[in-house]
Design a protein around this motif. Structure first.
Motif, mmCIF file in Angstrom:
data_model
loop_
_atom_site.group_PDB
_atom_site.id
_atom_site.type_symbol
_atom_site.label_atom_id
_atom_site.label_comp_id
_atom_site.label_asym_id
_atom_site.label_seq_id
_atom_site.Cartn_x
_atom_site.Cartn_y
_atom_site.Cartn_z
ATOM 1 N N SER A 4 0.848 -1.192 0.000
ATOM 2 C CA SER A 4 0.000 0.000 0.000
ATOM 3 C C SER A 4 0.884 1.242 0.000
ATOM 4 O O SER A 4 1.845 1.331 0.769
ATOM 5 N N ALA A 6 0.841 5.538 0.076
ATOM 6 C CA ALA A 6 0.118 6.794 0.292
ATOM 7 C C ALA A 6 1.143 7.914 0.336
ATOM 8 O O ALA A 6 1.604 8.332 1.396
ATOM 9 N N LYS A 7 1.540 8.391 -0.832
ATOM 10 C CA LYS A 7 2.575 9.413 -0.949
ATOM 11 C C LYS A 7 2.130 10.496 -1.923
ATOM 12 O O LYS A 7 1.559 10.203 -2.978
ATOM 13 N N THR A 11 -2.833 7.490 -3.402
ATOM 14 C CA THR A 11 -3.143 6.332 -2.561
ATOM 15 C C THR A 11 -3.518 5.168 -3.464
ATOM 16 O O THR A 11 -4.512 5.234 -4.194
ATOM 17 N N THR A 12 -2.714 4.112 -3.426
ATOM 18 C CA THR A 12 -2.963 2.971 -4.297
ATOM 19 C C THR A 12 -2.348 1.719 -3.694
ATOM 20 O O THR A 12 -1.614 1.779 -2.705
#
Length: 218
Positions: A4, A6-7, A11-12
């Motif tokens: 995962s 989130a950067k 988010t992916t």
């Protein structure tokens, strides 16, 4: 296996198509047996939980062991130099690599019903034991036991079956997977002393003096 991300507002979830082998040193440079596992590992639990197996390798100063390690390293360099001079490699030298590739392509094992039941029971048992330990010490373990660890043990069981070209992962494979998990990740979580031990002032003073006089890990 997925990762995962989130950067930067993204988010992916991405597929992880490769195995990751990582190594790290303790903050003090050497593993300190007088510290807890949390202090020695010093990594976020979110990172540790992503590894299937975690091994603590200590540099123990023993004559016989040091001699074996030195002999092994010398042989590796000697054989590497000899191999670099030879341009015609025989097929027998890569048989293990070809066998692993064959197992990976041709065999896709699944857990049997009894193996799945054993896996579930053992996972619940470990979770209960870790919860009891956290209640007694008042602090969570250095390596959390979550669903990711359950998935790791499933992958280990299926990999053991795949090595034997077996289409079904049995209870035997689950037992071996849990054995590997216990001697690696669980031992890492239990390593170090219990920081909640009540040390007398005299013992604490003696410990401080010993640390000043002796190098960590000596």
């Amino acid at each position: 296996q997925t990762i995962s991300i989130a950067k930067a507002g993204i988010t992916t979830v991405l597929n992880s198509r490769t195995s990751v082998l990582a190594a790290a040193n303790p903050p003090s440079g050497r593993y300190d047996d007088l510290k807890t596992a949390q202090d020695n590992i010093d990594l976020q639990t979110t990172i540790l939980s992503r590894f299937d197996l975690i091994f603590i390798v200590k540099d123990i100063r023993e004559y016989d062991q040091d001699k074996k390690i030195a002999s092994h390293i010398i042989k590796v360099h000697a054989s590497g130099a000899a191999a670099s001079k030879s341009t015609n490699a025989t097929e027998g030298e890569n048989w293990l690599k070809r066998y692993i590739e064959y197992c990976r392509v041709t065999c896709h094992p699944q857990l049997s019903e009894k193996a799945a039941e054993m896996l579930q029971n053992k996972y619940v048992e470990i979770r209960q034991r870790m919860r009891q330990q956290a209640n007694e010490t008042g602090k969570a373990a250095a390596v959390p036991i979550t669903v990711r660890q359950l998935e790791a043990i499933i992958r280990l069981s299926e990999s053991l079956a795949k090595m034997r070209l077996t289409c079904v992962a049995t209870q035997e494979h689950v037992e071996e997977a849990f054995r590997l998990f216990n001697v690696s990740t669980m031992d890492a979580a239990r390593s170090g002393i219990n920081e909640h031990l009540n040390l007398t002032p005299e013992i604490a003073q003696a410990e401080a003096q010993i640390k000043r006089r002796m190098g960590i890990g000596s």
